[in-house]
Design a protein around this motif. Structure first.
Motif, mmCIF file in Angstrom:
data_model
loop_
_atom_site.group_PDB
_atom_site.id
_atom_site.type_symbol
_atom_site.label_atom_id
_atom_site.label_comp_id
_atom_site.label_asym_id
_atom_site.label_seq_id
_atom_site.Cartn_x
_atom_site.Cartn_y
_atom_site.Cartn_z
ATOM 1 N N ASN A 112 3.337 13.947 13.567
ATOM 2 C CA ASN A 112 2.266 13.113 14.120
ATOM 3 C C ASN A 112 0.961 13.270 13.340
ATOM 4 O OD1 ASN A 112 3.797 11.887 16.089
ATOM 5 N ND2 ASN A 112 3.220 13.326 17.685
ATOM 6 N N GLY A 113 0.792 14.380 12.636
ATOM 7 C CA GLY A 113 -0.393 14.543 11.803
ATOM 8 C C GLY A 113 -0.498 13.449 10.759
ATOM 9 N N ALA A 114 0.620 13.046 10.193
ATOM 10 C CA ALA A 114 0.643 11.955 9.206
ATOM 11 C C ALA A 114 0.628 10.595 9.898
ATOM 12 C CB ALA A 114 1.868 12.071 8.309
ATOM 13 N N SER A 115 1.442 10.438 10.910
ATOM 14 C CA SER A 115 1.538 9.144 11.608
ATOM 15 C C SER A 115 0.212 8.748 12.246
ATOM 16 C CB SER A 115 2.626 9.199 12.682
ATOM 17 O OG SER A 115 3.895 9.315 12.086
ATOM 18 N N ASP A 116 -0.425 9.697 12.900
ATOM 19 C CA ASP A 116 -1.701 9.393 13.553
ATOM 20 C C ASP A 116 -2.743 8.935 12.535
ATOM 21 O OD1 ASP A 116 -0.506 10.205 15.919
ATOM 22 O OD2 ASP A 116 -1.593 12.111 16.045
ATOM 23 N N LEU A 117 -2.754 9.558 11.359
ATOM 24 C CA LEU A 117 -3.735 9.169 10.349
ATOM 25 C C LEU A 117 -3.509 7.733 9.892
ATOM 26 C CD1 LEU A 117 -6.162 9.919 8.601
ATOM 27 C CD2 LEU A 117 -4.524 10.603 6.832
ATOM 28 N N MET A 118 -2.264 7.322 9.720
ATOM 29 C CA MET A 118 -1.999 5.943 9.281
ATOM 30 C C MET A 118 -2.547 4.934 10.288
ATOM 31 S SD MET A 118 -0.758 6.073 6.343
ATOM 32 C CE MET A 118 -0.435 7.561 5.425
ATOM 33 N N VAL A 119 -2.398 5.231 11.566
ATOM 34 C CA VAL A 119 -2.912 4.328 12.598
ATOM 35 C C VAL A 119 -4.444 4.401 12.657
ATOM 36 C CG1 VAL A 119 -2.874 3.780 15.068
ATOM 37 C CG2 VAL A 119 -0.749 4.399 13.888
ATOM 38 N N GLU A 120 -5.015 5.588 12.482
ATOM 39 C CA GLU A 120 -6.479 5.717 12.459
ATOM 40 C C GLU A 120 -7.080 4.901 11.320
ATOM 41 O OE1 GLU A 120 -8.091 9.782 12.636
ATOM 42 O OE2 GLU A 120 -6.148 10.391 13.442
ATOM 43 N N VAL A 121 -6.415 4.882 10.179
ATOM 44 C CA VAL A 121 -6.942 4.197 8.999
ATOM 45 C C VAL A 121 -6.668 2.701 9.038
ATOM 46 C CG1 VAL A 121 -6.708 3.987 6.481
ATOM 47 C CG2 VAL A 121 -6.866 6.250 7.536
ATOM 48 N N PHE A 122 -5.439 2.301 9.355
ATOM 49 C CA PHE A 122 -5.031 0.897 9.239
ATOM 50 C C PHE A 122 -4.911 0.157 10.568
ATOM 51 C CE2 PHE A 122 -3.126 2.837 5.368
ATOM 52 C CZ PHE A 122 -3.800 2.088 4.413
ATOM 53 N N GLY A 123 -5.106 0.824 11.701
ATOM 54 C CA GLY A 123 -4.934 0.160 12.991
ATOM 55 C C GLY A 123 -3.472 -0.225 13.184
ATOM 56 N N ASP A 124 -3.218 -1.406 13.713
ATOM 57 C CA ASP A 124 -1.840 -1.836 13.975
ATOM 58 C C ASP A 124 -1.004 -1.902 12.699
ATOM 59 O OD1 ASP A 124 -2.165 -1.977 16.698
ATOM 60 O OD2 ASP A 124 -2.513 -4.141 16.738
ATOM 61 N N GLN A 125 -1.640 -2.150 11.554
ATOM 62 C CA GLN A 125 -0.898 -2.194 10.290
ATOM 63 C C GLN A 125 -0.471 -0.789 9.849
ATOM 64 O OE1 GLN A 125 -3.703 -4.256 10.794
ATOM 65 N NE2 GLN A 125 -2.179 -5.815 11.227
ATOM 66 N N GLY A 126 -0.939 0.216 10.541
ATOM 67 C CA GLY A 126 -0.534 1.586 10.246
ATOM 68 C C GLY A 126 0.672 2.045 11.048
ATOM 69 N N LYS A 127 1.088 1.251 12.044
ATOM 70 C CA LYS A 127 2.264 1.612 12.843
ATOM 71 C C LYS A 127 3.508 1.412 11.995
ATOM 72 C CE LYS A 127 0.025 0.627 17.205
ATOM 73 N NZ LYS A 127 -0.025 -0.197 18.407
ATOM 74 N N HIS A 128 4.451 2.346 12.086
ATOM 75 C CA HIS A 128 5.549 2.392 11.140
ATOM 76 C C HIS A 128 6.814 2.968 11.762
ATOM 77 C CE1 HIS A 128 3.158 6.088 11.143
ATOM 78 N NE2 HIS A 128 4.334 6.692 11.087
ATOM 79 N N ALA A 129 7.922 2.745 11.076
ATOM 80 C CA ALA A 129 9.162 3.448 11.385
ATOM 81 C C ALA A 129 9.043 4.846 10.781
ATOM 82 C CB ALA A 129 10.351 2.701 10.790
ATOM 83 N N ARG A 130 9.839 5.792 11.281
ATOM 84 C CA ARG A 130 9.672 7.162 10.815
ATOM 85 C C ARG A 130 10.951 7.960 10.954
ATOM 86 N NH1 ARG A 130 5.366 11.073 13.783
ATOM 87 N NH2 ARG A 130 7.120 11.825 15.010
ATOM 88 N N SER A 131 11.144 8.862 10.010
ATOM 89 C CA SER A 131 12.171 9.893 10.099
ATOM 90 C C SER A 131 11.493 11.227 9.861
ATOM 91 C CB SER A 131 13.251 9.696 9.033
ATOM 92 O OG SER A 131 13.920 8.479 9.213
#
Length: 154
Positions: A112-131
């Motif tokens: 979540n440390g990486a995932s949360d940053l993507m959403v903080e930076v890009f908003g909805d465009q930061g939401k992603h699939a993940r493994s």
């Protein structure tokens, strides 16, 4: 200043120079409108921020911070590939590798440390699939490594 650079400034994040590969590979590949980012380690100011096994010598909170550093390094590679982070249409996928003690199971929390940053930076465009996977070892004994896939605006 671009919109995304302004957002990074608000988050007190300065992107580093993209890390040079340590073996026979490149930091990113751009293919059409996609950018694939090679695995990025938890570098801060050019040095590994966290080494060792998560759940043993590295706490889950420290590992989450390490994942955030990995994501910052992903963004540095992405900017080099896209020219500007404002050219990013979508974070498609993140892959996380956690150098974990065999008994450590809270891998999702760390990533979540990486995932949360993507959403903080890009908003909805930061939401992603993940493994996210726990591994026996990572290069240089890094605690976390993150790879990514992005779509760039045409």
């Amino acid at each position: 200043m671009s919109k995304i650079e302004q957002r990074l400034a608000e988050l007190n994040i300065t992107l580093p120079t993209p890390a040079a590969p340590v073996a026979n590979y490149v930091g990113f590949i751009r293919s059409g409108n996609q950018v694939i980012i090679s695995g990025q380690l938890c570098l801060n100011a050019g040095k590994l921020s966290h080494t060792g096994k998560v759940g043993a010598s590295v706490s889950k909170e420290e590992a989450k911070e390490a994942a955030r550093y990995c994501a910052i390094n992903v963004l540095a590679q992405l900017k080099a590939a896209a020219g500007s982070l404002d050219n990013v249409a979508q974070c498609i996928r993140l892959g996380g590798f956690i150098n974990s003690d065999p008994a450590f199971a809270d891998l999702a929390y760390v990533m979540n440390g990486a995932s949360d940053l993507m959403v903080e930076v890009f908003g909805d465009q930061g939401k992603h699939a993940r493994s996210t996977v726990g591994v026996a070892e990572l290069p240089l004994d890094a605690a976390v490594e993150v790879e990514a896939l992005f779509e760039i605006k045409a």
